[in-house]
Write an enzyme that holds these catalytic residues in place. Structure first.
Site, PDB file in Angstrom:
ATOM      1  N   ASN A  56       0.584  -1.447   0.423  1.00  0.00           N
ATOM      2  CA  ASN A  56      -0.460   0.075  -0.114  1.00  0.00           C
ATOM      3  C   ASN A  56       0.937   0.819  -0.018  1.00  0.00           C
ATOM      4  OD1 ASN A  56       1.289   0.332   2.265  1.00  0.00           O
ATOM      5  ND2 ASN A  56      -0.573   0.163   4.590  1.00  0.00           N
ATOM      6  N   TYR A  76       3.537  -2.692  18.181  1.00  0.00           N
ATOM      7  CA  TYR A  76       4.131  -4.335  17.396  1.00  0.00           C
ATOM      8  C   TYR A  76       4.352  -5.892  17.663  1.00  0.00           C
ATOM      9  CZ  TYR A  76       7.976  -5.566  13.320  1.00  0.00           C
ATOM     10  OH  TYR A  76       8.665  -6.313  12.877  1.00  0.00           O
ATOM     11  N   SER A  94       4.235  -4.682   6.872  1.00  0.00           N
ATOM     12  CA  SER A  94       4.284  -4.153   8.237  1.00  0.00           C
ATOM     13  C   SER A  94       5.635  -2.981   8.025  1.00  0.00           C
ATOM     14  CB  SER A  94       5.004  -4.897   8.889  1.00  0.00           C
ATOM     15  OG  SER A  94       5.005  -4.768  10.868  1.00  0.00           O
ATOM     16  N   VAL A 129      -3.646  -5.091   2.719  1.00  0.00           N
ATOM     17  CA  VAL A 129      -3.865  -6.585   2.495  1.00  0.00           C
ATOM     18  C   VAL A 129      -4.824  -5.837   4.405  1.00  0.00           C
ATOM     19  CG1 VAL A 129      -1.720  -7.051   1.672  1.00  0.00           C
ATOM     20  CG2 VAL A 129      -1.603  -6.552   3.843  1.00  0.00           C
TER      21      VAL A 129
END
Ligand code: UDP
Length: 311
Positions: free
Chosen positions: A32, A145, A75, A57
């Site tokens: 993205n 995270y 990520s 996603v």
């Protein structure tokens, strides 16, 4: 193989796309572009084996045709990004893993999750082996995270157990190399950028905390070996050459022949005190170990930053 890589326009993702194309595979790169960039993959277009899809996603993923492997690498990966975009970080690790697992199930593909040494948190043992469960603060700023990746591993194992999907759980330790962003915020890009500009090199805390840095080419070789293996359990991939952050700052300063001073700033919350991979498993099962030492790897990385800064 026809491989779909999420986060394919990022630092690791783009090196992975390149490696897989080099091995003769077809690559569908999904990103993205929040932390990734088309600059990282521009050189891969032109043949008929590389495709790019701009997609978030965390939303339902449809892609036509066969897919043999799904590699979920999307990520944010810098602690600075976790602070700026905590919710997208949580979502891509959790919802994104669910969606990409769904795609792997639909396509009967191998699924690989890019997990992390952060699942060990601020570890109470050093080095960290795969059986260690970790020491993570779920509500701290890095927790977004760490916990997303821990959830991702749990979800991956659940799909393996329930749906019988072949899975690969890759625990990546600190990695560096060309295509890291200039303003990424992590130690290596910060130190190199600061040193090349003769600006103060910012060591957080007293610099006694340790990390073990792996050059990107070594990591990618390890990832490819894991993909082709049949190991469904987590495997650490990293370079066990452990140094303090102060030593890293001094090494970067020397290699760049910089006039920078080294200055000390406050330590981020929950910053792990030590980190070093135990790679016994990777050595034994994958016959893999890193080959590029820190000075050699930094010498390959510094010219990239020099060029990017000139631009
Ligand atoms: N760090 C530092 N100066 C910087 C950036 C990072 O001293 O300008 C330290 C950070 O506090 C940590 C280590 O370097 O102890 C590695 O940080 P990084 O952000 O690269 O990754 P981490 O391993 O913490 O995820």
């Amino acid at each position: 193989m026809r491989v779909l890589i999420t986060g394919g326009a990022g630092f690791l993702g783009s090196h992975l796309c390149e490696h897989l194309l080099g091995k003769g595979h077809t690559v569908v790169c999904m990103d993205n572009l929040v932390t990734g960039s088309l600059d990282n993959i521009r050189h891969l277009f032109g043949g008929n084996r590389f495709f790019f899809v701009k997609q978030d996603v965390t939303q339902f993923i449809h892609y036509p045709g066969k897919i043999d492997a799904v590699m979920h690498f999307a990520s944010p990966a810098s602690p600075v990004d976790y602070l700026k975009i905590p919710i997208p970080t949580l979502k891509v690790g959790s919802l994104g893993t669910h969606k990409t697992l769904g795609l792997a199930k639909e396509k009967k593909a191998i699924f690989m999750i890019a997990s992390t040494s952060e699942v060990y948190g601020d570890p109470l043992i050093n080095p960290q082996h795969e059986k260690y469960w970790g020491n993570v603060n779920p509500v701290g700023p890095r927790g977004v995270y760490d916990e997303a990746k821990r959830f991702a591993e749990a979800m991956t194992m659940a799909y393996h157990r329930v749906h019988n999907i072949p899975v690969r759980i890759l625990r990546i330790f600190n990695t560096y190399g060309p295509r890291m962003r200039l303003h990424d915020g992590r130690a290596v890009p910060n130190f190199i950028t600061q040193a090349l500009n003769n600006k103060p090199i910012t060591v957080y805390g007293d610099g006694s905390q340790t990390r073990s840095l792996c050059y990107v080419d070594d990591l990618i070789r390890g990832i490819y070996k894991l993909l082709l293996s049949n190991i469904n359990e987590p495997v650490n991939i990293g370079n066990p050459e452990e140094i303090t952050l102060l030593e890293l700052a001094q090494t970067v300063k020397a290699l760049t022949q910089s006039r920078s001073r080294i200055v000390f700033k406050s330590l981020p919350v929950d910053d792990p005190k030590v980190r070093c991979p135990d790679i016994t498993l990777a050595k034994k099962l994958l016959k893999w170990q890193p080959q590029i030492g820190l000075k050699q790897g930094l010498s390959k990385t510094i010219p990239y930053f020099r060029k990017a800064l000139d631009k």
